[in-house]
Design a protein around this motif. Structure first.
Motif, PDB file in Angstrom:
ATOM      1  N   LEU A 195       0.836  -1.196   0.000  1.00 26.23           N
ATOM      2  CA  LEU A 195       0.000   0.000   0.000  1.00 26.23           C
ATOM      3  C   LEU A 195       0.869   1.244   0.000  1.00 26.23           C
ATOM      4  N   SER A 196       0.371   2.306  -0.588  1.00 28.39           N
ATOM      5  CA  SER A 196       1.082   3.575  -0.504  1.00 28.39           C
ATOM      6  C   SER A 196       0.636   4.294   0.759  1.00 28.39           C
ATOM      7  N   ALA A 197       1.550   5.024   1.337  1.00 23.90           N
ATOM      8  CA  ALA A 197       1.275   5.790   2.555  1.00 23.90           C
ATOM      9  C   ALA A 197       2.060   7.094   2.469  1.00 23.90           C
ATOM     10  N   GLU A 198       1.681   8.039   3.278  1.00 26.11           N
ATOM     11  CA  GLU A 198       2.378   9.317   3.310  1.00 26.11           C
ATOM     12  C   GLU A 198       3.089   9.475   4.646  1.00 26.11           C
ATOM     13  N   ILE A 199       4.293  10.037   4.592  1.00 23.07           N
ATOM     14  CA  ILE A 199       5.021  10.372   5.816  1.00 23.07           C
ATOM     15  C   ILE A 199       4.469  11.712   6.309  1.00 23.07           C
ATOM     16  N   VAL A 200       3.953  11.706   7.529  1.00 22.79           N
ATOM     17  CA  VAL A 200       3.355  12.904   8.116  1.00 22.79           C
ATOM     18  C   VAL A 200       3.925  13.130   9.515  1.00 22.79           C
ATOM     19  N   GLN A 201       3.687  14.307  10.039  1.00 20.92           N
ATOM     20  CA  GLN A 201       4.082  14.591  11.412  1.00 20.92           C
ATOM     21  C   GLN A 201       3.171  13.818  12.352  1.00 20.92           C
ATOM     22  N   HIS A 202       3.749  13.175  13.346  1.00 24.30           N
ATOM     23  CA  HIS A 202       2.974  12.429  14.336  1.00 24.30           C
ATOM     24  C   HIS A 202       1.986  13.385  14.991  1.00 24.30           C
ATOM     25  N   PRO A 203       0.710  13.003  15.103  1.00 21.01           N
ATOM     26  CA  PRO A 203      -0.292  13.935  15.618  1.00 21.01           C
ATOM     27  C   PRO A 203      -0.129  14.298  17.096  1.00 21.01           C
ATOM     28  N   ILE A 204       0.584  13.478  17.852  1.00 25.83           N
ATOM     29  CA  ILE A 204       0.759  13.761  19.280  1.00 25.83           C
ATOM     30  C   ILE A 204       2.190  14.202  19.586  1.00 25.83           C
ATOM     31  N   ASN A 205       3.167  13.465  19.080  1.00 21.40           N
ATOM     32  CA  ASN A 205       4.566  13.794  19.321  1.00 21.40           C
ATOM     33  C   ASN A 205       5.128  14.504  18.095  1.00 21.40           C
ATOM     34  N   GLU A 206       5.243  15.817  18.175  1.00 18.38           N
ATOM     35  CA  GLU A 206       5.670  16.628  17.038  1.00 18.38           C
ATOM     36  C   GLU A 206       7.114  16.366  16.615  1.00 18.38           C
ATOM     37  N   HIS A 221      -4.765   4.215   5.443  1.00 20.16           N
ATOM     38  CA  HIS A 221      -6.165   3.868   5.752  1.00 20.16           C
ATOM     39  C   HIS A 221      -6.840   4.957   6.585  1.00 20.16           C
ATOM     40  N   ASP A 222      -6.578   6.193   6.240  1.00 23.71           N
ATOM     41  CA  ASP A 222      -7.192   7.346   6.914  1.00 23.71           C
ATOM     42  C   ASP A 222      -6.893   7.403   8.404  1.00 23.71           C
ATOM     43  N   SER A 223      -5.754   6.863   8.814  1.00 24.06           N
ATOM     44  CA  SER A 223      -5.347   6.961  10.218  1.00 24.06           C
ATOM     45  C   SER A 223      -3.831   7.028  10.311  1.00 24.06           C
ATOM     46  N   TYR A 224      -3.363   7.414  11.471  1.00 26.59           N
ATOM     47  CA  TYR A 224      -1.935   7.570  11.724  1.00 26.59           C
ATOM     48  C   TYR A 224      -1.363   6.296  12.341  1.00 26.59           C
ATOM     49  N   HIS A 225      -0.202   5.894  11.860  1.00 29.77           N
ATOM     50  CA  HIS A 225       0.490   4.723  12.386  1.00 29.77           C
ATOM     51  C   HIS A 225       1.903   5.148  12.754  1.00 29.77           C
TER      52      HIS A 225
END
Length: 77
Positions: free
Chosen positions: A25-36, A44-48
């Motif tokens: 699956l493709s995924a995007e690298i994003v900033q962690h929503p809790i630990n910046e 899948h529309d959620s953070y891992h």
């Protein structure tokens, strides 16, 4: 692997409901929503949270090579 914010990566993702089912699956690298100070995968529309044992690749071809090595069930038939 060094990740960049906004980068698209490919992961080998096992279905949590069927352990023998896995997909690339493709995924995007994003900033962690809790630990910046950390990155996460948006999948899948959620953070891992990223961990050392995640199978994350910069290209689909890289992910597919390992996937074929791990899940080539045809070799046993």
């Amino acid at each position: 692997m060094d990740f960049k914010l906004g980068e698209t990566v490919y992961v080998i993702y096992r279905n949590p409901h069927a352990a023998i089912v896995a997909n690339i699956l493709s995924a995007e690298i994003v900033q962690h929503p809790i630990n910046e100070n950390e990155f996460a995968l948006f999948l899948h529309d959620s953070y891992h949270p990223l961990s050392d044992d995640d199978a994350v690749f910069s290209s689909f071809d890289e992910a597919e090579r390992l996937y074929n090595e791990l899940f080539d069930y045809g070799q046993y038939h």
